[in-house]
Enzyme design. Structure first.
Site, PDB file in Angstrom:
ATOM      1  CG  ASN A   1      40.692  92.168  30.020  1.00 12.17           C
ATOM      2  OD1 ASN A   1      40.418  92.696  28.946  1.00 12.17           O
ATOM      3  ND2 ASN A   1      41.259  90.980  30.103  1.00 12.17           N
TER       4      ASN A   1
ATOM      5  CG  HIS B   1      46.987  93.555  41.883  1.00 12.66           C
ATOM      6  ND1 HIS B   1      47.557  93.469  43.150  1.00 12.66           N
ATOM      7  CD2 HIS B   1      47.862  94.265  41.123  1.00 12.66           C
ATOM      8  CE1 HIS B   1      48.715  94.118  43.162  1.00 12.66           C
ATOM      9  NE2 HIS B   1      48.926  94.599  41.942  1.00 12.66           N
TER      10      HIS B   1
ATOM     11  CG  HIS C   1      46.174  92.202  35.362  1.00  9.84           C
ATOM     12  ND1 HIS C   1      45.149  92.256  36.263  1.00  9.84           N
ATOM     13  CD2 HIS C   1      45.692  91.499  34.296  1.00  9.84           C
ATOM     14  CE1 HIS C   1      44.094  91.614  35.785  1.00  9.84           C
ATOM     15  NE2 HIS C   1      44.396  91.159  34.587  1.00  9.84           N
TER      16      HIS C   1
ATOM     17  CG  HIS D   1      46.749  90.600  29.771  1.00 13.29           C
ATOM     18  ND1 HIS D   1      46.699  89.271  30.127  1.00 13.29           N
ATOM     19  CD2 HIS D   1      45.707  91.184  30.422  1.00 13.29           C
ATOM     20  CE1 HIS D   1      45.673  89.058  30.944  1.00 13.29           C
ATOM     21  NE2 HIS D   1      45.060  90.214  31.141  1.00 13.29           N
TER      22      HIS D   1
HETATM   23  P1  5GP Z   1      42.299  89.118  33.442  1.00  5.34           P
HETATM   24  O1  5GP Z   1      41.343  88.078  32.915  1.00  5.34           O
HETATM   25  O2  5GP Z   1      41.918  89.573  34.833  1.00  5.34           O
HETATM   26  O3  5GP Z   1      42.535  90.266  32.500  1.00  5.34           O
HETATM   27  O4  5GP Z   1      43.715  88.401  33.517  1.00  5.34           O
HETATM   28  C1  5GP Z   1      44.126  87.655  34.607  1.00  5.34           C
HETATM   29  C2  5GP Z   1      45.257  86.796  34.114  1.00  5.34           C
HETATM   30  O5  5GP Z   1      45.948  86.297  35.242  1.00  5.34           O
HETATM   31  C3  5GP Z   1      44.798  85.589  33.302  1.00  5.34           C
HETATM   32  O6  5GP Z   1      45.385  85.658  32.004  1.00  5.34           O
HETATM   33  C4  5GP Z   1      45.298  84.386  34.112  1.00  5.34           C
HETATM   34  O7  5GP Z   1      45.777  83.345  33.304  1.00  5.34           O
HETATM   35  C5  5GP Z   1      46.382  85.003  34.958  1.00  5.34           C
HETATM   36  N1  5GP Z   1      46.572  84.346  36.238  1.00  5.34           N
HETATM   37  C6  5GP Z   1      45.613  84.052  37.168  1.00  5.34           C
HETATM   38  N2  5GP Z   1      46.149  83.470  38.242  1.00  5.34           N
HETATM   39  C7  5GP Z   1      47.490  83.408  38.009  1.00  5.34           C
HETATM   40  C8  5GP Z   1      48.591  82.897  38.769  1.00  5.34           C
HETATM   41  O8  5GP Z   1      48.450  82.405  39.901  1.00  5.34           O
HETATM   42  N3  5GP Z   1      49.824  82.985  38.206  1.00  5.34           N
HETATM   43  C9  5GP Z   1      50.027  83.531  36.966  1.00  5.34           C
HETATM   44  N4  5GP Z   1      51.272  83.575  36.503  1.00  5.34           N
HETATM   45  N5  5GP Z   1      49.000  84.042  36.215  1.00  5.34           N
HETATM   46  C10 5GP Z   1      47.761  83.966  36.733  1.00  5.34           C
HETATM   47 ZN    ZN Z   2      46.574  92.966  44.925  1.00  5.58          ZN
END
Ligand code: 5GP
Ligand code: ZN
Length: 113
Positions: A86, A97, A99, A101
């Site tokens: 995303n 940051h 990432h 999935h």
């Molecule tokens: P985004 O919504 O930015 O694509 O995905 C961020 C992901 O990071 C989410 O699926 C969320 O569950 C995960 N996430 C957020 N904080 C933490 C954390 O402290 N530890 C872990 N393992 N995952 C996290």
């Molecule tokens: Zn970072």
């Protein structure tokens, strides 16, 4: 980035369930899994998102995809898996940051992609 939670995970300041690590990237299990297997793969270097990528990041991102392929094999995702990144508010990015999935272990529907 001192206030970035994924930088803190890379440094070990926030605990995580590590799946893989090398000099350029780190992989760990998502804290709120959306599939039986839900792993995040991140560069150790802070990059905001796909939108923020620069030409000098090409090798890192290419390496991450090779790592994703290895993790999928190690996790026995032979029936298939999905890779999602995303980027930005409309996509629902919540951690700024970069990432990727890895989602697998279930037959996914045809919604969105
Ligand atoms: P985004 O919504 O930015 O694509 O995905 C961020 C992901 O990071 C989410 O699926 C969320 O569950 C995960 N996430 C957020 N904080 C933490 C954390 O402290 N530890 C872990 N393992 N995952 C996290
Ligand atoms: Zn970072």
């Amino acid at each position: 980035m001192s206030d970035c939670i994924f930088c803190k995970i890379v440094k070990g300041d926030i605990p995580s369930a590590k799946v893989y690590e090398d000099d350029r990237c780190y992989a760990f299990r998502d804290i709120n899994p959306q599939a039986p297997t839900h792993i995040l793969v991140i560069p150790k270097k802070h990059i905001d998102s796909v939108a923020a990528l620069k030409p000098e990041d090409e090798a890192t991102v290419g390496h991450i995809f090779t790592v994703i392929s290895k993790i999928a094999k190690d996790e026995h995702l032979d029936a298939g898996f999905r890779v999602i990144s995303n980027s930005g508010a409309d996509a629902g990015q919540t951690v700024n940051h970069l990432h990727f999935h890895i989602l697998g272990g279930v037959k996914m529907g045809e919604g969105l992609i």
